[in-house]
Design an enzyme around this catalytic site. Structure first.
Site, PDB file in Angstrom:
ATOM      1  CB  VAL A  87      -0.948   0.015   1.215  1.00  0.00           C
ATOM      2  CG1 VAL A  87      -1.755   1.313   1.259  1.00  0.00           C
ATOM      3  CG2 VAL A  87      -1.865  -1.201   1.190  1.00  0.00           C
ATOM      4  CG  ASN A 124       7.775  -4.304   7.066  1.00  0.00           C
ATOM      5  OD1 ASN A 124       7.293  -3.432   7.779  1.00  0.00           O
ATOM      6  ND2 ASN A 124       7.444  -4.461   5.794  1.00  0.00           N
ATOM      7  CE1 TYR A 131       0.616  -8.204   6.263  1.00  0.00           C
ATOM      8  CE2 TYR A 131       2.847  -8.843   6.787  1.00  0.00           C
ATOM      9  CZ  TYR A 131       1.944  -8.276   5.922  1.00  0.00           C
ATOM     10  OH  TYR A 131       2.367  -7.784   4.716  1.00  0.00           O
TER      11      TYR A 131
END
Length: 160
Positions: A87, A124, A131
């Site tokens: 995104v 990350n 998640y």
């Protein structure tokens, strides 16, 4: 809004993949051309699929989920492997990533697929937190291995 990609979307898909590679500090490894993506996504035998997150106001794509089918011998059914989820930074926090994953999960449920899987870089932390907030869990007991370039040629080339 989430929609399946069309052949006309290949240039934006290519651009989003390049942006992801820049974010992951691996732009030199992102070698796929628009022609390769067009063939992989929309050729006679598609090998992958893509969905786009589109900004409601502008109608412009702001996110990408590029995926393909895998197969679980233990479960005896297909699953989805999410190769790329991206995104654009300007659209993050707007629910686009969640909407893309929701669409892939919906496809899994609708088709009877047993898994939705992906890999994330260890550094990350924002993605990992996102998640895990969705209920995804790391598969710490597995390590991914990869053959590319010279090692792949050495193992699979004509002199092997």
């Amino acid at each position: 809004m989430i929609r399946a990609a069309t052949p006309a979307d290949v240039p934006v898909i290519h651009a989003l993949i390049r942006e992801l590679a820049e974010y992951e500090k691996c732009v030199d490894q992102a070698r796929a051309s628009e022609e390769q993506l067009r063939e992989a996504l929309f050729g006679a035998r598609p090998a992958a699929y893509a969905h786009l997150a589109v900004d409601d106001a502008s109608g412009e794509p702001v996110g990408l989920a590029l995926w393909f089918l895998n197969f679980s011998t233990w479960r005896g059914v297909h699953g989805i492997y999410l190769e790329d989820l991206y995104v654009r930074p300007s659209a993050r926090g707007g629910g686009h990533g969640r909407a893309l994953l929701t669409e892939l999960a919906r496809i899994c449920v609708e088709r009877g697929y047993g898994r939705l899987e992906w890999a994330v870089l260890n550094w990350n932390r924002p993605a990992i937190g996102f998640y895990e907030s969705l209920g995804a869990r790391p598969q710490d007991e597995w390590t991914v291995y990869r053959l590319t370039d010279e090692a792949l040629e050495k193992l699979g080339g004509p002199a092997a």
